[in-house]
Design an enzyme around this catalytic site. Structure first.
Site, short mmCIF file in Angstrom:
data_model
loop_
_atom_site.label_atom_id
_atom_site.label_comp_id
_atom_site.label_asym_id
_atom_site.label_seq_id
_atom_site.Cartn_x
_atom_site.Cartn_y
_atom_site.Cartn_z
CG HIS A 1 -1.70 -1.08 1.44
ND1 HIS A 1 -2.85 -1.13 0.71
CD2 HIS A 1 -1.54 -2.33 1.94
CE1 HIS A 1 -3.68 -2.51 1.00
NE2 HIS A 1 -2.74 -3.21 1.70
CB CYS B 1 -2.76 3.41 -3.40
SG CYS B 1 -3.83 2.02 -3.53
#
Ligand SMILES: *[C@@H]1O[C@H](CO)[C@@H](O)[C@H](O)[C@H]1NC(C)=O
Ligand SMILES: *[C@@H]1O[C@H](CO)[C@@H](O)[C@H](O)[C@H]1NC(C)=O
Ligand SMILES: *[C@@H]1O[C@H](CO)[C@@H](O)[C@H](O)[C@H]1NC(C)=O
Length: 460
Positions: free
Chosen positions: A169, A211
């Site tokens: 992430h 992301c």
């Protein structure tokens, strides 16, 4: 000449398979020399530099299975490409393979019904050793700053190629780590700048799955430090997980990551540039530009590097390469090389494979050097012989005007130097040029006799 050849350093630069023949102790094979079928324009040349890979999974917990699966797969990609474990540094928490939630203990897959990508993965940095300090130290190549782990770092030098891959992430300007400490884009890019200043690589390619991963490099990564970056997403959007597996109860991979790795697994890495890989991965990650789902795969930094071959960083998978795009003349060497590499150390098979490889390569060198020598004898007085031998006629003209001359010149050569065989056919242009220059077979026979006199008794 045979003895000169004996001490000739041979390298199997077969077809851009940068197979480094760390073959034998003794007999002068330690050095790398380009095989004659390659030209510098083919990306050939003396092989210098080592390939390094830094692979980082930034997450933990079974529900993040996919990031460690991505990194394990990336290890298999590098391994298949011929990188050595000592040049691959792996960061992963390592709580997935033997998690109580994993129905197949000891197995991690990265695609439905995929192979076990966990097998053989080095556990350089696991658990709490996966942290910002160690990741940056490993990237810098600064073993003294490492705390815990295997101590392995990217100790690359000015001729080396480094590949870095991160999966986890992220967020705007940051990448995650298992302990929730943040790796800031600024620190990462500063580390790259310092490594560049310290001449720590020739070029470095950095793939990021996270992301907002574009925000790691956007406006930060200089274009003149030899770093080329590809990110799963642009600076303002999510990246995507993929391959939901109902049996495992988790996603097996991430969209961008499985795209680049599956592309790499299925192609000849030396026949594809990073740019071409980017385009394929971009299209796949955006569902052919529709963005029905998926993200904008982005490129940053030194775009010149995107023209380099994928194998420059990830090595070459000999199995895929061999079945796809090995130059005909080199296929035999590749097979011999693999036979040699596959046979167990110390067995008669290994010795035999080595002898065969040596024999074929000596023969090839002999053919090449004899043609060169003949050129020197025939044209030596009139400028570089290589220019005559290598000359290419204008398009539309036949190779040679006098085909009978060509035939008799080849016969004259073979009489003194042995059969050309398939490999030697590459020199037909040189023979044609000899005829086109008005040199007859008698002069060629004389030169060939001289060029091959020493080797004749021993080599064929
Ligand atoms: C995986 O294997 C199972 C059984 O072996 C099969 O039913 C399933 O269709 C396979 N899935 C894929 C995506 O190939
Ligand atoms: C980044 O992604 C967002 C969301 O998909 C999109 O709206 C935007 O146009 C993209 N920007 C760039 C520069 O690609
Ligand atoms: C994109 O287009 C290619 C060629 O038209 C097709 O083979 C491929 O399946 C498409 N990919 C996706 C993800 O739709």
């Amino acid at each position: 000449m045979a003895s000169r050849l004996g001490s000739l350093l041979l390298i199997l630069f077969a077809v851009g398979v940068q197979v480094q023949l760390v073959l034998v102790a003794g007999a002068g094979w330690q050095e790398f020399l380009q095989l004659p079928t390659e030209s510098a324009a083919d990306g050939g040349g003396v092989v210098v530099g080592t390939k390094w890979a830094l692979l980082i999974a930034g997450s933990r917990y079974y529900y993040n299975y996919r990031h460690q699966a991505d990194v394990c797969h990336a290890y298999q990609v590098m391994k298949k490409g011929g990188l050595r474990d000592e040049n691959i540094v792996v960061f992963m928490y390592d709580d997935i393979a033997y998690s109580g939630e994993n129905p197949w203990p000891g197995v991690i897959i990265n695609q439905p019904n995929g192979t076990n990508v966990y097998a053989g993965v080095p556990k350089d940095y696991t658990g709490a050793d996966v942290n910002v300090n160690n990741v940056l130290a490993a990237l810098r190549g600064d073993g003294s700053a490492i705390i815990g782990g295997s101590g392995k770092v990217i100790s690359s030098g000015p001729y080396d190629h480094v590949f870095v891959y991160y999966s986890d992430h992220g967020g705007y300007g940051v990448l995650g780590m298992p302990d929730d400490e943040l790796l800031f884009a600024y620190d990462l890019v500063e580390t790259l700048k310092r490594k560049h200043a310290a001449r720590g690589y020739s070029s470095l390619t950095f793939y990021v799955e996270a992301c907002e991963s574009g925000s790691i490099f956007e406006g930060l990564l200089p274009t003149d430090i030899g770093v080329y970056a590809v990110t799963a997403a642009n600076a303002t959007e999510s990246s995507w997980a993929t391959y939901w597996d109902p049996e495992l109860g988790t996603f097996l991979g991430d969209l961008f990551s499985v795209a680049w790795m599956e592309e790499t697994d299925s192609r000849d890495r030396c026949a594809e540039t990073l740019e071409q890989q980017y385009e394929l991965v971009r299209d796949r990650t955006s569902v052919n530009g529709t963005y029905v789902f998926g993200s904008h795969v982005m490129q940053y930094g030194d775009m010149g590097i995107s023209n380099e071959q994928v194998c420059q960083f990830m090595g070459r998978d000999p199995v895929v390469s061999r079945s796809r795009a090995v130059k005909q003349r080199d296929a035999e060497l590749v097979c011999l090389w693999h036979r040699y590499r596959r046979s167990a150390e110390g067995t008669p098979q290994k010795a035999e494979a080595r002898a065969r490889l040596q024999q074929v390569m000596s023969r090839r060198s002999l053919v090449d050097s004899s043609v060169e020598l003949i050129g020197g004898l025939l044209f030596g007085g009139e400028g570089p012989a290589g220019r005559v031998l290598g000359a290419v006629r204008a398009a539309g003209q036949p190779l040679v005007d006098d085909w009978d001359c060509l035939k008799s010149v080849v016969r004259a050569y073979e009489r003194h130097c042995g059969p050309l065989e398939r490999y030697g056919m590459k020199h037909m242009r040189a023979f044609a040029n000899i005829c086109n220059a008005g040199v007859g077979d008698e002069a060629v026979a004389k030169a060939a006799a001289q060029a091959c006199a020493a080797s004749r008794s021993e080599s064929f």
